[in-house]
Design a protein around this motif. Structure first.
Motif, mmCIF file in Angstrom:
data_model
loop_
_atom_site.group_PDB
_atom_site.id
_atom_site.type_symbol
_atom_site.label_atom_id
_atom_site.label_comp_id
_atom_site.label_asym_id
_atom_site.label_seq_id
_atom_site.Cartn_x
_atom_site.Cartn_y
_atom_site.Cartn_z
ATOM 1 N N GLY A 32 0.777 -1.220 0.000
ATOM 2 C CA GLY A 32 0.000 0.000 0.000
ATOM 3 C C GLY A 32 0.813 1.277 0.000
ATOM 4 N N SER A 33 2.061 1.192 0.399
ATOM 5 C CA SER A 33 2.912 2.387 0.510
ATOM 6 C C SER A 33 4.365 1.950 0.438
ATOM 7 N N SER B 174 6.369 2.866 2.441
ATOM 8 C CA SER B 174 6.745 2.642 3.846
ATOM 9 C C SER B 174 6.567 1.174 4.254
ATOM 10 N N ASP B 175 5.855 0.401 3.441
ATOM 11 C CA ASP B 175 5.683 -1.033 3.718
ATOM 12 C C ASP B 175 6.868 -1.871 3.231
ATOM 13 N N ARG C 49 -5.426 5.307 -2.187
ATOM 14 C CA ARG C 49 -4.846 6.439 -2.914
ATOM 15 C C ARG C 49 -4.790 6.200 -4.417
ATOM 16 N N GLY D 253 0.688 -6.575 0.842
ATOM 17 C CA GLY D 253 0.943 -6.114 2.204
ATOM 18 C C GLY D 253 0.370 -4.728 2.420
ATOM 19 N N ALA D 254 -0.195 -4.506 3.586
ATOM 20 C CA ALA D 254 -0.710 -3.175 3.906
ATOM 21 C C ALA D 254 -0.821 -3.048 5.416
ATOM 22 N N GLY D 255 -0.890 -1.791 5.870
ATOM 23 C CA GLY D 255 -0.995 -1.542 7.298
ATOM 24 C C GLY D 255 -2.160 -0.634 7.630
ATOM 25 N N VAL E 179 1.045 -5.361 7.840
ATOM 26 C CA VAL E 179 2.231 -4.586 8.197
ATOM 27 C C VAL E 179 2.034 -4.009 9.601
ATOM 28 N N ARG F 196 2.015 1.889 13.170
ATOM 29 C CA ARG F 196 2.572 2.667 14.282
ATOM 30 C C ARG F 196 1.569 2.757 15.435
HETATM 31 C C1 RP5 Z 1 -1.441 1.872 4.314
HETATM 32 O O1 RP5 Z 1 -1.201 2.926 5.164
HETATM 33 C C2 RP5 Z 1 -0.098 1.409 3.864
HETATM 34 O O2 RP5 Z 1 -0.149 0.058 3.561
HETATM 35 C C3 RP5 Z 1 0.812 1.717 5.022
HETATM 36 O O3 RP5 Z 1 1.076 0.570 5.807
HETATM 37 C C4 RP5 Z 1 0.010 2.732 5.825
HETATM 38 C C5 RP5 Z 1 0.740 4.030 6.013
HETATM 39 O O4 RP5 Z 1 1.118 4.531 4.763
HETATM 40 P P1 RP5 Z 1 2.046 5.838 4.654
HETATM 41 O O5 RP5 Z 1 1.299 6.939 5.337
HETATM 42 O O6 RP5 Z 1 3.350 5.504 5.341
HETATM 43 O O7 RP5 Z 1 2.230 6.062 3.176
HETATM 44 O O8 RP5 Z 1 -2.219 2.247 3.229
#
Ligand code: RP5
Length: 162
Positions: A10-11, A13-14, A41, A64-66, A88, A91
């Motif tokens: 998803g990002s 950052s993953d 997005r 993968g996604a968080g 993922v 935080r």
């Molecule tokens: C999710 O939002 C993504 O998979 C990621 O784990 C999380 C944060 O994304 P960023 O804000 O770091 O781009 O869609």
């Protein structure tokens, strides 16, 4: 070699997590592709990716996604290729949000959900390879050899208990 596994996240950052899935595919010499595809997005890209994956030769998708981790489930909604979901570690909630978002799919649209974080990503790579290995004796032999090596490492690790 054309990619057989699609690794999406998803990002960017993953990537720190998802690279562990790719490390396994590299080790086993399974051709793969990797791409950032966001459910929220870039929703049109997500649908296009899922709809075109099979015709491009992809056989398994690792997603993968968080957080509100809708990517694996929405991709699974648009393809009947096997989808492996990697939660993922987020935080705010340490990945429990990611896990529940991915694992609680309605009956009829499966996502094979692995553990949160690095172990999950590693297992996603292995599970994807094992799915291909059901029809590929060379790859199955590599997976068997890897298991044997893991077993030997564990047995030898008793010697570290000093
Ligand atoms: C999710 O939002 C993504 O998979 C990621 O784990 C999380 C944060 O994304 P960023 O804000 O770091 O781009 O869609």
């Amino acid at each position: 070699m054309n990619p057989k596994i699609g690794v999406i996240m998803g990002s960017s950052s993953d990537w720190e997590t998802m690279k562990h899935a790719c490390d396994i595919l590299e080790e086993l010499e399974v051709p793969y592709e990797k791409q950032v595809v966001s459910a929220h997005r870039t929703p049109d890209l997500m649908f296009e990716y899922a709809e075109s994956a099979r015709s491009r030769g992809i056989q398994v998708i690792i997603a993968g996604a968080g957080g509100a981790a809708h990517l694996p489930g929405m991709v699974a909604a648009k393809t009947t290729l096997p989808v492996i979901g990697v939660p993922v570690q987020s935080r705010a909630l340490n990945g429990l949000d990611s896990l529940l978002s991915i694992v609680q799919m309605p009956g009829g649209v499966p996502v094979a959900t692995v553990a949160i974080g690095k172990a999950g990503a590693t297992n996603a790579g292995l599970l994807a390879a094992q799915i291909l290995g059901a029809f590929d004796v060379e790859l199955a032999a590599k997976l068997d050899a890897r298991r044997e090596a893991t077993k030997a490492q564990v047995l030898e690790s008793t010697g570290d208990l000093t």
